[in-house]
Scaffold this motif. Structure first.
Motif, mmCIF file in Angstrom:
data_model
loop_
_atom_site.group_PDB
_atom_site.id
_atom_site.type_symbol
_atom_site.label_atom_id
_atom_site.label_comp_id
_atom_site.label_asym_id
_atom_site.label_seq_id
_atom_site.Cartn_x
_atom_site.Cartn_y
_atom_site.Cartn_z
ATOM 1 N N ALA A 138 -35.086 112.811 -33.871
ATOM 2 C CA ALA A 138 -36.290 112.543 -34.995
ATOM 3 C C ALA A 138 -36.383 111.248 -35.580
ATOM 4 O O ALA A 138 -37.409 110.805 -35.759
ATOM 5 N N GLU A 139 -35.262 110.819 -35.940
ATOM 6 C CA GLU A 139 -35.297 109.278 -36.325
ATOM 7 C C GLU A 139 -35.873 108.338 -35.256
ATOM 8 O O GLU A 139 -36.735 107.369 -35.700
ATOM 9 N N GLY A 140 -35.700 108.632 -34.019
ATOM 10 C CA GLY A 140 -36.228 107.807 -32.924
ATOM 11 C C GLY A 140 -37.604 107.607 -32.879
ATOM 12 O O GLY A 140 -38.368 106.690 -32.731
ATOM 13 N N ARG A 141 -38.138 109.110 -33.059
ATOM 14 C CA ARG A 141 -39.505 109.014 -33.341
ATOM 15 C C ARG A 141 -40.552 108.257 -34.683
ATOM 16 O O ARG A 141 -41.329 107.776 -34.335
ATOM 17 N N HIS A 142 -39.452 108.355 -35.637
ATOM 18 C CA HIS A 142 -39.878 107.544 -36.840
ATOM 19 C C HIS A 142 -39.882 106.134 -36.609
ATOM 20 O O HIS A 142 -40.805 105.302 -36.861
#
Length: 390
Positions: free
Chosen positions: A76-80
Protein backbone atom coordinates in the motif's frame (compact mmCIF):
# COMPACT_ATOMS: atom_id res chain seq x y z
CA UNK A 1 -4.74 0.39 -9.42
CA UNK A 2 -8.23 1.30 -10.61
CA UNK A 3 -9.44 2.49 -7.20
CA UNK A 4 -6.38 4.69 -6.84
CA UNK A 5 -6.92 6.16 -10.29
CA UNK A 6 -10.62 6.74 -9.60
CA UNK A 7 -9.93 8.77 -6.46
CA UNK A 8 -7.04 10.54 -8.16
CA UNK A 9 -9.28 11.80 -10.95
CA UNK A 10 -11.73 13.35 -8.47
CA UNK A 11 -9.29 14.81 -5.92
CA UNK A 12 -9.39 18.62 -5.95
CA UNK A 13 -7.50 21.24 -3.92
CA UNK A 14 -9.29 22.25 -0.76
CA UNK A 15 -8.78 25.91 -1.60
CA UNK A 16 -10.50 25.66 -4.98
CA UNK A 17 -13.20 28.31 -5.56
CA UNK A 18 -16.52 27.13 -7.03
CA UNK A 19 -16.45 29.87 -9.67
CA UNK A 20 -12.91 29.09 -10.78
CA UNK A 21 -12.58 25.41 -11.75
CA UNK A 22 -9.10 23.97 -11.48
CA UNK A 23 -7.41 20.90 -12.80
CA UNK A 24 -7.77 17.87 -10.52
CA UNK A 25 -4.84 17.23 -8.25
CA UNK A 26 -2.57 14.61 -9.77
CA UNK A 27 -3.90 15.04 -13.30
CA UNK A 28 -1.36 15.28 -16.07
CA UNK A 29 -2.60 18.71 -17.21
CA UNK A 30 -2.36 20.42 -13.81
CA UNK A 31 -0.64 23.78 -13.46
CA UNK A 32 3.10 23.96 -12.99
CA UNK A 33 3.75 23.10 -9.32
CA UNK A 34 5.51 25.59 -7.11
CA UNK A 35 8.96 24.85 -5.65
CA UNK A 36 7.37 24.31 -2.23
CA UNK A 37 4.98 21.74 -3.75
CA UNK A 38 7.85 19.87 -5.36
CA UNK A 39 9.82 19.91 -2.13
CA UNK A 40 6.82 18.59 -0.15
CA UNK A 41 6.07 15.87 -2.70
CA UNK A 42 9.67 14.72 -2.73
CA UNK A 43 9.62 14.47 1.07
CA UNK A 44 6.40 12.46 0.92
CA UNK A 45 8.03 10.18 -1.67
CA UNK A 46 11.07 9.60 0.52
CA UNK A 47 8.92 8.88 3.59
CA UNK A 48 6.68 6.46 1.70
CA UNK A 49 9.72 4.54 0.49
CA UNK A 50 11.14 4.45 3.99
CA UNK A 51 7.86 3.29 5.56
CA UNK A 52 7.48 0.54 2.97
CA UNK A 53 11.00 -0.60 3.81
CA UNK A 54 10.13 -0.62 7.52
CA UNK A 55 7.18 -2.94 6.95
CA UNK A 56 9.26 -5.22 4.73
CA UNK A 57 12.02 -5.38 7.35
CA UNK A 58 9.48 -6.20 10.06
CA UNK A 59 7.96 -8.90 7.84
CA UNK A 60 11.32 -10.68 7.70
CA UNK A 61 11.04 -11.37 11.44
CA UNK A 62 7.43 -12.59 11.25
CA UNK A 63 5.69 -15.64 9.92
CA UNK A 64 2.24 -16.55 8.66
CA UNK A 65 -0.56 -14.02 8.95
CA UNK A 66 1.49 -11.23 10.53
CA UNK A 67 4.04 -11.44 7.73
CA UNK A 68 1.31 -11.23 5.08
CA UNK A 69 -0.25 -8.21 6.80
CA UNK A 70 3.06 -6.35 6.95
CA UNK A 71 3.82 -7.08 3.29
CA UNK A 72 0.34 -5.83 2.35
CA UNK A 73 1.05 -2.59 4.21
CA UNK A 74 4.35 -2.25 2.32
CA UNK A 75 2.47 -2.74 -0.96
CA UNK A 76 0.00 0.00 0.00
CA UNK A 77 2.86 2.40 0.76
CA UNK A 78 4.20 1.50 -2.68
CA UNK A 79 0.95 2.70 -4.24
CA UNK A 80 1.33 6.00 -2.41
CA UNK A 81 4.90 6.22 -3.64
CA UNK A 82 3.65 5.78 -7.22
CA UNK A 83 1.20 8.67 -6.73
CA UNK A 84 3.93 11.12 -5.77
CA UNK A 85 6.18 9.83 -8.55
CA UNK A 86 3.36 10.50 -11.00
CA UNK A 87 2.97 14.08 -9.78
CA UNK A 88 6.71 14.77 -9.76
CA UNK A 89 7.53 13.20 -13.10
CA UNK A 90 10.99 14.34 -14.16
CA UNK A 91 11.14 16.59 -11.10
CA UNK A 92 11.55 13.57 -8.79
CA UNK A 93 15.31 14.00 -9.14
CA UNK A 94 17.79 12.38 -6.82
CA UNK A 95 16.08 10.53 -3.93
CA UNK A 96 15.79 12.64 -0.78
CA UNK A 97 16.56 11.36 2.67
CA UNK A 98 13.53 10.27 4.65
CA UNK A 99 12.52 12.18 7.78
CA UNK A 100 14.38 11.51 11.02
CA UNK A 101 11.33 9.64 12.32
CA UNK A 102 11.20 7.34 9.29
CA UNK A 103 14.95 6.68 9.42
CA UNK A 104 14.75 5.85 13.11
CA UNK A 105 11.88 3.44 12.46
CA UNK A 106 13.92 1.79 9.72
CA UNK A 107 16.94 1.36 11.99
CA UNK A 108 14.84 -0.18 14.77
CA UNK A 109 13.01 -2.47 12.35
CA UNK A 110 16.25 -3.77 10.85
CA UNK A 111 18.05 -4.33 14.13
CA UNK A 112 15.26 -5.14 16.60
CA UNK A 113 11.89 -5.72 14.93
CA UNK A 114 10.13 -5.39 18.28
CA UNK A 115 6.76 -4.14 19.44
CA UNK A 116 8.38 -0.72 20.00
CA UNK A 117 8.69 -0.29 16.24
CA UNK A 118 5.03 -1.12 15.70
CA UNK A 119 4.02 1.29 18.46
CA UNK A 120 6.05 4.07 16.80
CA UNK A 121 4.64 3.15 13.39
CA UNK A 122 1.15 3.37 14.86
CA UNK A 123 1.81 6.95 15.97
CA UNK A 124 3.37 7.78 12.61
CA UNK A 125 0.35 6.53 10.66
CA UNK A 126 -1.94 8.50 12.97
CA UNK A 127 -0.09 11.74 12.17
CA UNK A 128 -0.34 11.45 8.39
CA UNK A 129 -0.77 14.87 6.70
CA UNK A 130 -2.66 13.47 3.71
CA UNK A 131 -6.10 14.35 5.06
CA UNK A 132 -5.23 18.07 4.79
CA UNK A 133 -2.98 17.96 1.74
CA UNK A 134 -4.84 19.02 -1.44
CA UNK A 135 -2.53 16.91 -3.61
CA UNK A 136 -3.16 13.64 -1.79
CA UNK A 137 -6.16 11.60 -2.85
CA UNK A 138 -9.04 10.73 -0.57
CA UNK A 139 -8.08 7.08 -0.94
CA UNK A 140 -4.57 7.77 0.34
CA UNK A 141 -5.89 9.63 3.39
CA UNK A 142 -8.29 6.77 4.09
CA UNK A 143 -5.45 4.27 3.65
CA UNK A 144 -3.40 5.99 6.34
CA UNK A 145 -6.33 5.90 8.77
CA UNK A 146 -6.83 2.20 8.13
CA UNK A 147 -3.09 1.55 8.40
CA UNK A 148 -3.12 3.05 11.89
CA UNK A 149 -5.74 0.54 12.97
CA UNK A 150 -3.92 -2.36 11.29
CA UNK A 151 -0.65 -1.47 13.00
CA UNK A 152 -2.52 -0.95 16.27
CA UNK A 153 -3.80 -4.53 15.99
CA UNK A 154 -0.32 -5.90 15.30
CA UNK A 155 1.16 -3.86 18.15
CA UNK A 156 -1.57 -5.12 20.48
CA UNK A 157 -0.48 -8.69 19.80
CA UNK A 158 3.04 -7.79 20.85
CA UNK A 159 1.84 -5.87 23.89
CA UNK A 160 -0.18 -8.88 25.00
CA UNK A 161 2.83 -11.16 24.62
CA UNK A 162 4.99 -9.04 26.90
CA UNK A 163 2.26 -7.76 29.21
CA UNK A 164 3.42 -9.66 32.29
CA UNK A 165 7.13 -8.95 31.88
CA UNK A 166 6.48 -5.34 30.99
CA UNK A 167 4.28 -4.84 34.04
CA UNK A 168 6.95 -6.27 36.32
CA UNK A 169 9.67 -4.17 34.67
CA UNK A 170 7.89 -0.82 34.72
CA UNK A 171 6.22 -1.12 38.10
CA UNK A 172 9.28 -2.68 39.71
CA UNK A 173 11.75 -0.11 38.44
CA UNK A 174 9.41 2.81 39.08
CA UNK A 175 8.64 1.66 42.62
CA UNK A 176 12.35 1.26 43.32
CA UNK A 177 13.15 4.72 42.01
CA UNK A 178 10.37 6.56 43.82
CA UNK A 179 10.31 4.68 47.12
CA UNK A 180 14.05 4.71 47.70
CA UNK A 181 14.47 8.32 46.60
CA UNK A 182 11.70 9.26 49.02
CA UNK A 183 13.38 7.26 51.78
CA UNK A 184 16.78 8.84 51.13
CA UNK A 185 15.33 12.35 50.93
CA UNK A 186 13.33 11.90 54.12
CA UNK A 187 16.27 10.49 56.07
CA UNK A 188 18.63 13.22 54.85
CA UNK A 189 16.13 15.96 55.68
CA UNK A 190 15.83 14.68 59.23
CA UNK A 191 19.47 15.60 59.83
CA UNK A 192 21.09 12.17 60.20
CA UNK A 193 24.61 11.46 58.95
CA UNK A 194 25.23 10.53 55.31
CA UNK A 195 26.37 7.06 56.36
CA UNK A 196 22.99 6.49 57.99
CA UNK A 197 21.25 7.72 54.83
CA UNK A 198 23.29 5.24 52.77
CA UNK A 199 22.52 2.34 55.09
CA UNK A 200 18.84 3.26 55.04
CA UNK A 201 18.90 3.32 51.26
CA UNK A 202 20.52 -0.13 51.08
CA UNK A 203 18.01 -1.49 53.57
CA UNK A 204 15.17 0.03 51.54
CA UNK A 205 16.55 -1.56 48.38
CA UNK A 206 16.75 -5.06 49.87
CA UNK A 207 13.46 -4.88 51.76
CA UNK A 208 11.57 -3.44 48.82
CA UNK A 209 13.04 -5.90 46.30
CA UNK A 210 12.17 -8.87 48.52
CA UNK A 211 8.67 -7.51 49.04
CA UNK A 212 8.14 -6.92 45.32
CA UNK A 213 9.43 -10.38 44.43
CA UNK A 214 7.28 -12.12 47.01
CA UNK A 215 4.21 -10.11 46.07
CA UNK A 216 4.63 -10.83 42.37
CA UNK A 217 5.13 -14.54 43.06
CA UNK A 218 1.91 -14.71 45.06
CA UNK A 219 0.01 -12.60 42.50
CA UNK A 220 0.97 -14.66 39.45
CA UNK A 221 0.62 -18.00 41.22
CA UNK A 222 -2.83 -17.03 42.47
CA UNK A 223 -3.91 -15.88 39.02
CA UNK A 224 -2.79 -19.11 37.40
CA UNK A 225 -4.47 -21.23 40.07
CA UNK A 226 -7.69 -19.25 39.67
CA UNK A 227 -7.68 -19.73 35.89
CA UNK A 228 -6.88 -23.43 36.26
CA UNK A 229 -9.82 -23.86 38.63
CA UNK A 230 -12.25 -22.34 36.13
CA UNK A 231 -11.05 -24.23 33.04
CA UNK A 232 -13.26 -27.15 31.89
CA UNK A 233 -11.83 -30.65 32.36
CA UNK A 234 -12.11 -33.74 30.17
CA UNK A 235 -14.23 -35.63 32.71
CA UNK A 236 -17.26 -35.58 30.42
CA UNK A 237 -15.40 -37.68 27.87
CA UNK A 238 -14.57 -40.36 30.45
CA UNK A 239 -17.80 -40.43 32.44
CA UNK A 240 -20.32 -40.17 29.58
CA UNK A 241 -20.44 -43.91 28.65
CA UNK A 242 -21.19 -44.89 32.27
CA UNK A 243 -23.96 -42.38 32.99
CA UNK A 244 -27.48 -43.51 33.88
CA UNK A 245 -29.64 -42.66 30.90
CA UNK A 246 -32.65 -42.25 33.16
CA UNK A 247 -30.92 -39.58 35.21
CA UNK A 248 -28.45 -38.03 32.81
CA UNK A 249 -26.66 -35.23 34.65
CA UNK A 250 -24.36 -34.52 31.73
CA UNK A 251 -26.97 -32.03 30.51
CA UNK A 252 -26.39 -30.01 33.68
CA UNK A 253 -22.69 -29.76 32.91
CA UNK A 254 -23.27 -28.08 29.56
CA UNK A 255 -26.03 -25.85 30.87
CA UNK A 256 -23.69 -24.69 33.65
CA UNK A 257 -21.06 -23.86 31.02
CA UNK A 258 -23.48 -21.46 29.36
CA UNK A 259 -24.93 -23.52 26.51
CA UNK A 260 -28.54 -23.13 25.47
CA UNK A 261 -30.94 -25.98 26.25
CA UNK A 262 -30.97 -27.08 22.61
CA UNK A 263 -27.20 -26.98 22.21
CA UNK A 264 -26.68 -28.78 25.52
CA UNK A 265 -29.09 -31.56 24.57
CA UNK A 266 -27.34 -31.94 21.23
CA UNK A 267 -23.91 -32.19 22.91
CA UNK A 268 -25.27 -34.79 25.35
CA UNK A 269 -26.57 -36.85 22.44
CA UNK A 270 -23.11 -36.70 20.85
CA UNK A 271 -21.32 -37.73 24.04
CA UNK A 272 -23.78 -40.55 24.81
CA UNK A 273 -23.61 -41.92 21.28
CA UNK A 274 -27.32 -41.28 20.70
CA UNK A 275 -26.72 -39.55 17.39
CA UNK A 276 -27.28 -39.74 14.44
CA UNK A 277 -30.24 -37.46 14.53
CA UNK A 278 -31.66 -34.98 12.05
CA UNK A 279 -30.26 -32.02 14.05
CA UNK A 280 -28.95 -28.61 13.22
CA UNK A 281 -25.26 -29.22 12.36
CA UNK A 282 -24.32 -25.81 13.79
CA UNK A 283 -25.03 -27.23 17.24
CA UNK A 284 -22.08 -29.61 16.91
CA UNK A 285 -19.57 -27.60 18.89
CA UNK A 286 -15.84 -28.12 19.02
CA UNK A 287 -14.52 -30.66 21.54
CA UNK A 288 -13.90 -29.23 24.97
CA UNK A 289 -10.35 -27.92 24.94
CA UNK A 290 -8.61 -25.78 27.52
CA UNK A 291 -9.31 -22.12 26.95
CA UNK A 292 -6.46 -20.00 25.72
CA UNK A 293 -4.94 -18.22 28.68
CA UNK A 294 -5.69 -14.55 28.98
CA UNK A 295 -2.37 -12.99 28.07
CA UNK A 296 -3.05 -10.06 30.38
CA UNK A 297 -3.76 -12.24 33.40
CA UNK A 298 -1.27 -15.07 33.30
CA UNK A 299 2.04 -14.73 31.46
CA UNK A 300 5.12 -16.67 32.42
CA UNK A 301 5.73 -18.45 35.67
CA UNK A 302 5.41 -17.22 39.23
CA UNK A 303 9.15 -17.69 39.82
CA UNK A 304 10.00 -15.79 36.65
CA UNK A 305 7.72 -12.91 37.61
CA UNK A 306 9.14 -12.82 41.14
CA UNK A 307 12.74 -12.75 39.90
CA UNK A 308 11.91 -10.04 37.36
CA UNK A 309 10.22 -7.87 40.00
CA UNK A 310 13.12 -8.34 42.41
CA UNK A 311 15.71 -7.37 39.79
CA UNK A 312 13.78 -4.44 38.34
CA UNK A 313 12.98 -2.99 41.76
CA UNK A 314 16.62 -3.33 42.79
CA UNK A 315 17.79 -1.70 39.54
CA UNK A 316 15.55 1.27 40.28
CA UNK A 317 16.25 1.46 44.01
CA UNK A 318 20.03 1.56 43.57
CA UNK A 319 19.89 4.78 41.55
CA UNK A 320 19.11 7.15 44.48
CA UNK A 321 21.99 5.79 46.58
CA UNK A 322 24.64 5.89 43.83
CA UNK A 323 25.86 9.39 44.83
CA UNK A 324 26.31 8.21 48.43
CA UNK A 325 28.14 5.08 47.27
CA UNK A 326 30.59 7.28 45.36
CA UNK A 327 31.31 9.46 48.36
CA UNK A 328 29.03 12.46 47.91
CA UNK A 329 27.36 13.81 51.03
CA UNK A 330 24.84 16.44 52.07
CA UNK A 331 23.00 18.59 49.57
CA UNK A 332 25.29 17.61 46.69
CA UNK A 333 24.36 13.94 47.13
CA UNK A 334 20.65 14.74 47.29
CA UNK A 335 20.78 16.92 44.16
CA UNK A 336 22.71 14.24 42.27
CA UNK A 337 20.23 11.57 43.42
CA UNK A 338 17.30 13.71 42.29
CA UNK A 339 18.84 14.29 38.85
CA UNK A 340 19.65 10.59 38.32
CA UNK A 341 16.20 9.47 39.42
CA UNK A 342 14.56 12.18 37.30
CA UNK A 343 16.35 10.93 34.19
CA UNK A 344 15.39 7.34 34.98
CA UNK A 345 11.74 8.34 35.50
CA UNK A 346 11.73 10.10 32.15
CA UNK A 347 13.03 6.93 30.50
CA UNK A 348 10.46 4.64 32.13
CA UNK A 349 7.64 7.06 31.37
CA UNK A 350 8.75 7.45 27.75
CA UNK A 351 8.90 3.66 27.42
CA UNK A 352 5.32 3.38 28.60
CA UNK A 353 4.33 6.09 26.14
CA UNK A 354 6.03 4.31 23.24
CA UNK A 355 4.40 0.98 23.97
CA UNK A 356 0.96 2.50 24.53
CA UNK A 357 1.13 4.51 21.31
CA UNK A 358 0.93 7.87 23.10
CA UNK A 359 3.39 10.73 23.44
CA UNK A 360 6.65 9.56 25.09
CA UNK A 361 7.36 13.11 26.28
CA UNK A 362 3.98 13.52 27.96
CA UNK A 363 4.22 10.17 29.73
CA UNK A 364 7.81 10.84 30.74
CA UNK A 365 6.99 14.22 32.24
CA UNK A 366 4.01 12.74 34.06
CA UNK A 367 6.21 10.03 35.57
CA UNK A 368 8.79 12.65 36.54
CA UNK A 369 6.23 14.88 38.24
CA UNK A 370 4.72 12.01 40.25
CA UNK A 371 8.08 10.61 41.35
CA UNK A 372 9.74 13.87 42.32
CA UNK A 373 6.50 15.09 43.91
CA UNK A 374 6.44 12.07 46.22
CA UNK A 375 10.10 12.62 47.09
CA UNK A 376 9.53 16.31 47.82
CA UNK A 377 6.64 15.53 50.18
CA UNK A 378 8.77 12.97 52.02
CA UNK A 379 11.61 15.49 52.28
CA UNK A 380 9.28 18.04 53.88
CA UNK A 381 8.04 15.38 56.32
CA UNK A 382 11.66 14.54 57.14
CA UNK A 383 12.37 18.20 57.85
CA UNK A 384 9.35 18.40 60.14
CA UNK A 385 10.28 15.18 61.93
CA UNK A 386 13.87 16.33 62.41
CA UNK A 387 12.69 19.65 63.84
CA UNK A 388 10.35 17.96 66.31
CA UNK A 389 12.93 15.41 67.47
CA UNK A 390 15.67 18.01 67.57
Amino acid sequence: MSQHARFNRHATPQEAQPSAPQEPAGAGQQAQPSPSDVKRWRQYLADERAEAAVYRDLAQNRQGEERDILLALAEAEGRHEAHWLGLLGERAGKPRRASVRSRMLGFLARHFGSVFVLALAQRAEGRSPYAKDPNATEAMAADEQIHEEVVRGLATRGRNRLAGTFRAAVFGANDGLVSNLSLVMGMAASGVASSVVLLSGIAGLLAGAMSMGAGEFISVRSQRELLAATRPTQVTLLAAPKLDLEHNELLLVYLARGMTQEAAEHRVAERMGLLPCDCDPSLSLQPELPDVEDQHEAVGTAWGAALSSFCFFASGAIVPILPFLFGLTGVAALVAAGILVGLALLVTGATVGLLSGTSPLTRGLRQLAIGLGAAAITYLLGLAFGTVVG
